[in-house]
Every structure is written in C-alpha cells, then in structure tokens.
Design a protein around this motif. Structure first.
Motif, PDB file in Angstrom:
ATOM      1  N   VAL A  27      -9.517  -1.027   8.288  1.00  0.00           N
ATOM      2  CA  VAL A  27      -8.145  -0.544   8.142  1.00  0.00           C
ATOM      3  C   VAL A  27      -7.342  -1.492   7.256  1.00  0.00           C
ATOM      4  O   VAL A  27      -6.557  -1.058   6.402  1.00  0.00           O
ATOM      5  N   ALA A  28      -7.537  -2.802   7.429  1.00  0.00           N
ATOM      6  CA  ALA A  28      -6.833  -3.777   6.591  1.00  0.00           C
ATOM      7  C   ALA A  28      -7.223  -3.614   5.128  1.00  0.00           C
ATOM      8  O   ALA A  28      -6.363  -3.673   4.225  1.00  0.00           O
ATOM      9  N   ALA A  29      -8.526  -3.389   4.871  1.00  0.00           N
ATOM     10  CA  ALA A  29      -8.987  -3.167   3.498  1.00  0.00           C
ATOM     11  C   ALA A  29      -8.391  -1.892   2.920  1.00  0.00           C
ATOM     12  O   ALA A  29      -7.980  -1.850   1.749  1.00  0.00           O
ATOM     13  N   THR A  30      -8.318  -0.837   3.753  1.00  0.00           N
ATOM     14  CA  THR A  30      -7.749   0.437   3.303  1.00  0.00           C
ATOM     15  C   THR A  30      -6.276   0.282   2.944  1.00  0.00           C
ATOM     16  O   THR A  30      -5.810   0.796   1.920  1.00  0.00           O
ATOM     17  N   ILE A  31      -5.531  -0.421   3.791  1.00  0.00           N
ATOM     18  CA  ILE A  31      -4.101  -0.620   3.537  1.00  0.00           C
ATOM     19  C   ILE A  31      -3.895  -1.414   2.246  1.00  0.00           C
ATOM     20  O   ILE A  31      -3.075  -1.051   1.386  1.00  0.00           O
ATOM     21  N   THR A  32      -4.651  -2.513   2.096  1.00  0.00           N
ATOM     22  CA  THR A  32      -4.504  -3.355   0.906  1.00  0.00           C
ATOM     23  C   THR A  32      -4.786  -2.570  -0.371  1.00  0.00           C
ATOM     24  O   THR A  32      -4.010  -2.615  -1.338  1.00  0.00           O
ATOM     25  N   TYR A  33      -5.901  -1.829  -0.360  1.00  0.00           N
ATOM     26  CA  TYR A  33      -6.265  -1.067  -1.556  1.00  0.00           C
ATOM     27  C   TYR A  33      -5.229  -0.001  -1.869  1.00  0.00           C
ATOM     28  O   TYR A  33      -4.850   0.187  -3.033  1.00  0.00           O
ATOM     29  N   ASN A  34      -4.755   0.693  -0.856  1.00  0.00           N
ATOM     30  CA  ASN A  34      -3.816   1.788  -1.092  1.00  0.00           C
ATOM     31  C   ASN A  34      -2.442   1.306  -1.534  1.00  0.00           C
ATOM     32  O   ASN A  34      -1.751   2.020  -2.270  1.00  0.00           O
ATOM     33  N   VAL A  35      -2.023   0.135  -1.097  1.00  0.00           N
ATOM     34  CA  VAL A  35      -0.757  -0.421  -1.591  1.00  0.00           C
ATOM     35  C   VAL A  35      -0.853  -0.677  -3.089  1.00  0.00           C
ATOM     36  O   VAL A  35       0.046  -0.325  -3.867  1.00  0.00           O
ATOM     37  N   ILE A  36      -1.965  -1.305  -3.505  1.00  0.00           N
ATOM     38  CA  ILE A  36      -2.177  -1.567  -4.935  1.00  0.00           C
ATOM     39  C   ILE A  36      -2.273  -0.259  -5.707  1.00  0.00           C
ATOM     40  O   ILE A  36      -1.676  -0.097  -6.785  1.00  0.00           O
ATOM     41  N   GLU A  37      -3.022   0.697  -5.151  1.00  0.00           N
ATOM     42  CA  GLU A  37      -3.208   1.987  -5.806  1.00  0.00           C
ATOM     43  C   GLU A  37      -1.880   2.737  -5.944  1.00  0.00           C
ATOM     44  O   GLU A  37      -1.617   3.359  -6.987  1.00  0.00           O
ATOM     45  N   SER A  66      -0.884   6.094   7.776  1.00  0.00           N
ATOM     46  CA  SER A  66      -1.930   6.502   8.711  1.00  0.00           C
ATOM     47  C   SER A  66      -2.774   5.311   9.142  1.00  0.00           C
ATOM     48  O   SER A  66      -3.046   5.107  10.333  1.00  0.00           O
ATOM     49  N   ALA A  67      -3.188   4.502   8.162  1.00  0.00           N
ATOM     50  CA  ALA A  67      -4.002   3.324   8.477  1.00  0.00           C
ATOM     51  C   ALA A  67      -3.209   2.315   9.299  1.00  0.00           C
ATOM     52  O   ALA A  67      -3.756   1.650  10.190  1.00  0.00           O
ATOM     53  N   ALA A  68      -1.911   2.193   9.013  1.00  0.00           N
ATOM     54  CA  ALA A  68      -1.073   1.260   9.773  1.00  0.00           C
ATOM     55  C   ALA A  68      -0.979   1.680  11.238  1.00  0.00           C
ATOM     56  O   ALA A  68      -0.931   0.833  12.146  1.00  0.00           O
ATOM     57  N   ALA A  69      -0.956   2.999  11.480  1.00  0.00           N
ATOM     58  CA  ALA A  69      -0.917   3.489  12.859  1.00  0.00           C
ATOM     59  C   ALA A  69      -2.186   3.089  13.614  1.00  0.00           C
ATOM     60  O   ALA A  69      -2.143   2.674  14.780  1.00  0.00           O
ATOM     61  N   VAL A  70      -3.332   3.203  12.933  1.00  0.00           N
ATOM     62  CA  VAL A  70      -4.592   2.802  13.557  1.00  0.00           C
ATOM     63  C   VAL A  70      -4.629   1.290  13.750  1.00  0.00           C
ATOM     64  O   VAL A  70      -5.127   0.788  14.760  1.00  0.00           O
ATOM     65  N   ALA A  71      -4.089   0.547  12.770  1.00  0.00           N
ATOM     66  CA  ALA A  71      -4.037  -0.913  12.897  1.00  0.00           C
ATOM     67  C   ALA A  71      -3.207  -1.307  14.111  1.00  0.00           C
ATOM     68  O   ALA A  71      -3.561  -2.243  14.851  1.00  0.00           O
ATOM     69  N   TRP A  72      -2.089  -0.602  14.320  1.00  0.00           N
ATOM     70  CA  TRP A  72      -1.253  -0.878  15.499  1.00  0.00           C
ATOM     71  C   TRP A  72      -2.027  -0.602  16.786  1.00  0.00           C
ATOM     72  O   TRP A  72      -1.993  -1.406  17.728  1.00  0.00           O
ATOM     73  N   ALA A 156     -10.050  10.316  12.775  1.00  0.00           N
ATOM     74  CA  ALA A 156      -9.029  11.076  12.049  1.00  0.00           C
ATOM     75  C   ALA A 156      -8.539  10.311  10.831  1.00  0.00           C
ATOM     76  O   ALA A 156      -8.329  10.895   9.759  1.00  0.00           O
ATOM     77  N   ASP A 157      -8.357   9.000  10.973  1.00  0.00           N
ATOM     78  CA  ASP A 157      -7.909   8.203   9.833  1.00  0.00           C
ATOM     79  C   ASP A 157      -8.994   8.146   8.758  1.00  0.00           C
ATOM     80  O   ASP A 157      -8.687   8.134   7.563  1.00  0.00           O
ATOM     81  N   SER A 158     -10.264   8.137   9.170  1.00  0.00           N
ATOM     82  CA  SER A 158     -11.348   8.160   8.183  1.00  0.00           C
ATOM     83  C   SER A 158     -11.330   9.472   7.407  1.00  0.00           C
ATOM     84  O   SER A 158     -11.677   9.514   6.224  1.00  0.00           O
TER      85      SER A 158
END
Length: 239
Positions: A27-37, A66-72, A156-158
C-alpha cells in the motif's frame, strides 16, 4: 448426511502478521507511485490540454485515497482492530470507485461531444506505459496477500489498482491513436467501458463482496455449501 471434517482454515497469527506487514508495504508503494503519477499526469495534461491525461491524474488521486484507507486499517497491529475497521474501509473504497466512474463518464461524454482539442503528448504516452508496466504487479501481489489473509478491503483495493492498469492501457491506446492516426474518439469509448466496470466493483465493495475470511471450524465435506478453499458462495478468494 455429509460428514464434517474439522480443519484449520485461517493462517496462523504469525502468518497473519507477516501478511499484514506485506500489505502495508504494498500500500505504501502504491501511494508513493500514484502521488508521483498524479503530479506528472496532471502537469502533462494541462500542458497538452488533454482531459484524458488530467482525468488519469485524478484517477491516481482517487487510488491514493483508496490505498490510504487500507493503510489506515492495517496500521493497527491487532488483528481484531483491523477486522473492526474492515467495513469502513470497504465503504471508502466503494466511494472511490463511484467517484472514478462518475469522472470518467463525464470526461468521456465531453470528449465525444468534441469539447476541446487535445495536443499530442509524448510525456503522457511515457506515463501511461510506465503505469501499465508497474501497476499489474502491485495489484497481483496485494490481491494474493489479501486473499490469503481473508481481507475484503485489501482485495478491493487491489481491484482499484487493477482498474488503474486498465485505464493506463486505455490512455496509452488513446494517446497513440491520437498521435498517429488522429482517432480522438477511441479513448472516450473505451473509458465508458472502464466506468461500467468501476461501478460494478464499487457496488461489490459497498456490499462487502469479495474475499471472505477463513476461520478454524468444522467444515462440511465437498458439496455441502463451501468450496475447496473454505470460502462461502459469493466469495472470490479462490478465483
């Protein structure tokens, strides 16, 4: 009467903790990549006056939510607390799907109506190609861990990440066709199909469908209502 066999279905506590750590990293990798994207796509879309690129960047913002919700949810160390947060996380993911579907639909209709003329965007093609190469692996890894853990929210997040992959393909095809053949209608047509998929996935997440957490219990023999993985009808853990 079918015989019952008592077998442990769920992963051990140590395995659950390992899976939870893996999901947190993914989830952390997904958030990081999507912020840059998101920053790159919105910037490129603004420069090229491309609503498709801007929409793709906003999709990345939705994916972050969505990923942040799973991270929480998985920030809790106790398994019981994570389970208690499951339903709230699913609702957040569902709303993210609906928001994505709404934006993509409006954007596609505007494009079909001929609102604005986007310029060719080589940076946009590069962004879409990178996303198409990276996101499937993140989605598959999180889906596998979520299924084993029995977490509907992680699964669901996947799916949200996988939908981002589909959008990447749609964007890439649309940008390439526009750049080479001038077919500006190809992207919005495909985007409407993606919007329909997003609505279905959002509905499933809202209803809590997806992966059912296995538990240690007496399980009926094959043919008595559960599949070979111990999932109830309607669950997709073993799909």
């Amino acid at each position: 009467m079918a015989a019952e066999i008592s077998i442990p279905l769920g992963p051990s506590p140590a395995r659950r903790d390992a899976l939870a750590r893996r999901i947190r990293l993914l989830v952390a990798a997904t958030i990081t990549y999507n912020v840059i994207e998101a920053i790159a796509a919105i910037t490129a879309g603004t420069l090229a006056s491309s609503t498709a690129l801007i929409g793709f960047g906003l999709d990345s913002v939705i994916e972050v939510s969505s990923a942040a919700a799973v991270a929480w949810q998985f920030s809790a160390r106790e398994h019981a607390v994570r389970e208690a947060r499951e339903q709230q996380t699913l609702r957040i993911i569902a709303v993210s799907f609906f928001a994505l579907a709404a934006y993509v639909t409006v954007d596609a209709v505007r494009a079909l109506a001929g609102t604005g003329e986007a310029e060719r965007s080589v940076p946009g093609i590069v962004i879409a190609a990178l996303s198409l190469a990276i996101m499937p692996f993140l989605s598959a890894a999180q889906r596998k861990a979520g299924r084993e853990l029995g977490s509907a929210s992680a699964v669901a997040d996947s799916k949200q990440t996988l939908l981002c992959t589909y959008l990447s393909a749609v964007l890439l095809i649309g940008l390439v066709l526009h750049a080479t053949l001038g077919w500006s209608w190809a992207d919005p047509i495909a985007a409407l199909v993606i919007a329909a998929i997003a609505i279905k996935e959002g509905r499933d997440a809202w209803q809590g469908k997806g992966c059912c957490a296995p538990t240690a219990a007496a399980v009926p023999a094959v043919g008595a209502g559960a599949n070979s993985c111990g999932c109830r009808p309607g669950c997709d853990c073993c799909d």
